[in-house]
Design an enzyme around this catalytic site. Structure first.
Site, PDB file in Angstrom:
ATOM      1  N   GLN A   1      -1.875  15.275  13.477  1.00  0.00           N
ATOM      2  CA  GLN A   1      -2.789  14.611  12.490  1.00  0.00           C
ATOM      3  C   GLN A   1      -3.267  13.987  14.031  1.00  0.00           C
ATOM      4  O   GLN A   1      -3.180  13.282  15.366  1.00  0.00           O
ATOM      5  CB  GLN A   1      -1.446  13.289  12.135  1.00  0.00           C
TER       6      GLN A   1
ATOM      7  N   ARG B   1       8.042  14.249   5.821  1.00  0.00           N
ATOM      8  CA  ARG B   1       8.202  13.559   6.885  1.00  0.00           C
ATOM      9  C   ARG B   1       6.148  13.057   6.453  1.00  0.00           C
ATOM     10  O   ARG B   1       6.954  11.819   6.744  1.00  0.00           O
ATOM     11  CB  ARG B   1       7.753  15.027   7.765  1.00  0.00           C
TER      12      ARG B   1
ATOM     13  N   SER C   1       3.774  16.635  18.323  1.00  0.00           N
ATOM     14  CA  SER C   1       4.288  15.629  16.672  1.00  0.00           C
ATOM     15  C   SER C   1       3.779  16.879  15.457  1.00  0.00           C
ATOM     16  O   SER C   1       4.302  17.176  15.821  1.00  0.00           O
ATOM     17  CB  SER C   1       3.176  14.337  16.469  1.00  0.00           C
ATOM     18  N   LEU C   2       3.229  16.171  15.099  1.00  0.00           N
ATOM     19  CA  LEU C   2       2.891  17.039  13.476  1.00  0.00           C
ATOM     20  C   LEU C   2       3.001  18.813  14.217  1.00  0.00           C
ATOM     21  O   LEU C   2       4.223  19.694  14.048  1.00  0.00           O
ATOM     22  CB  LEU C   2       2.841  16.893  12.310  1.00  0.00           C
TER      23      LEU C   2
ATOM     24  N   GLN D   1      12.367  13.014  16.546  1.00  0.00           N
ATOM     25  CA  GLN D   1      11.078  13.015  16.845  1.00  0.00           C
ATOM     26  C   GLN D   1      10.128  11.175  16.570  1.00  0.00           C
ATOM     27  O   GLN D   1       8.964  11.258  16.695  1.00  0.00           O
ATOM     28  CB  GLN D   1      10.252  13.767  16.170  1.00  0.00           C
TER      29      GLN D   1
ATOM     30  N   HIS E   1       6.917   7.372  16.026  1.00  0.00           N
ATOM     31  CA  HIS E   1       7.311   7.784  17.394  1.00  0.00           C
ATOM     32  C   HIS E   1       7.809   5.815  18.086  1.00  0.00           C
ATOM     33  O   HIS E   1       7.356   5.776  18.976  1.00  0.00           O
ATOM     34  CB  HIS E   1       6.398   8.435  18.015  1.00  0.00           C
TER      35      HIS E   1
END
Length: 300
Positions: free
Chosen positions: A9, A112, A87-88, A239, A191
């Protein structure tokens, strides 16, 4: 050795995916059916600026990354030895390694994104030009408490998360010292400890899925090391509350092969960060300039 990275993202843009949607009409229709809205139209027109909203951004980025990777495979590009994503982007890395299929990944990313979009009252900031110990010392000197380290992008680019009052205090602290920082366009303190309710709910959702063994190793954001057998669901849930250890991930690959080549699906920033980490690690004599990071364009 080739490591293929997937952007997360922060790099979405109007018009993304139009280069590949027409090649995979069945998958685009499947995504539209699962999401309940026309994905191609969303990416093409971005009505009401929806691509800035996490619940729309994450599925869109996942699908576009996936289709671009399928195009890469179709062109018979050199197979990757390792996969990783920021991340994503880790979901696309798992898809590329055969740990999950396209539909499973999309359902996970949709959930998510919904959970992360529901988080409020906080945000994230990228801090530039200082090391983590220097950053922590400055925050400690000014009594700024409640900040979580959310991402280690390079040795001198760190993302922090917190509630809005905490981040305001951190911004004052940094501004007084003329430290560069960039508030990210996200809806919550991702996070970080503040995402614990989302982590717990996502862990329950993940328990309904099964994951295959990877065909190639996939680096986990939480550890900076390859996923171990049976640990995928736990690491994906963690995560949400743990920092993205991008620096550790790149250093692990450099330790395996100092000449590892990095390629990226979805942008160029992850490869640039890898080059910076390589240079700091003393394994690359290539000269590079410090890249300025504009608001909203640090991956989260």
């Amino acid at each position: 050795m080739l490591a293929l990275a997937f952007a997360g993202q922060g790099f979405q843009e109007k018009g993304m995916g139009l280069d590949v949607f027409g090649h995979y009409p069945g998958l685009v229709q499947l995504a539209t059916d699962i999401l309940g809205y026309d994905l191609a139209e969303l990416c093409r027109d971005d009505p009401d600026d929806l691509l800035t909203r996490t619940e729309y951004t994450q599925p869109a980025m996942y699908v576009v990354n996936a289709l671009r990777h399928f195009e890469r495979v179709r062109r018979e590009d050199t197979p990757a030895d390792f996969y990783l994503g920021h991340s994503l982007g880790e979901y696309n890395a798992l898809l590329a390694a055969g740990v999950l299929d396209f539909e499973t990944g999309l359902r996970l990313v949709r959930k998510r994104g919904e959970l992360m979009a529901a988080a409020s009252g906080g945000g994230m900031t990228a801090v530039l030009g200082v090391t983590v110990p220097e950053l922590l010392d400055m925050l400690h000197e000014d009594g700024v408490d409640g900040v979580d380290l959310a991402g280690f992008n390079t040795d001198t680019q760190t993302v922090i998360s917190g509630t809005l009052p905490v981040l305001e205090a951190a911004h004052r602290c940094l501004g007084q010292r003329r430290i560069r920082f960039s508030a990210l366009r996200v809806s919550g303190p991702f996070h970080s400890r503040y995402m614990e309710p989302a982590r717990a709910e996502f862990a329950r959702y993940l328990s309904g899925f099964r994951f295959a063994e990877p065909r190639q190793p996939v680096i986990a954001n939480v550890t900076g090391l390859p996923h171990e057998s049976g640990a995928v669901a736990g690491l994906l849930a963690e995560q949400l509350v743990r920092p993205v250890r991008w620096t550790d991930s790149i250093r692990h690959l450099l330790a395996l092969d100092p000449r590892v080549e990095f390629s990226e699906i979805g942008g160029e920033s992850l490869v640039r960060m890898a080059r910076t980490i390589r240079k700091r690690s003393g394994t690359d004599a290539e000269q590079s300039h410090h890249r300025k990071v504009s608001r909203g364009h640090v991956p989260v």
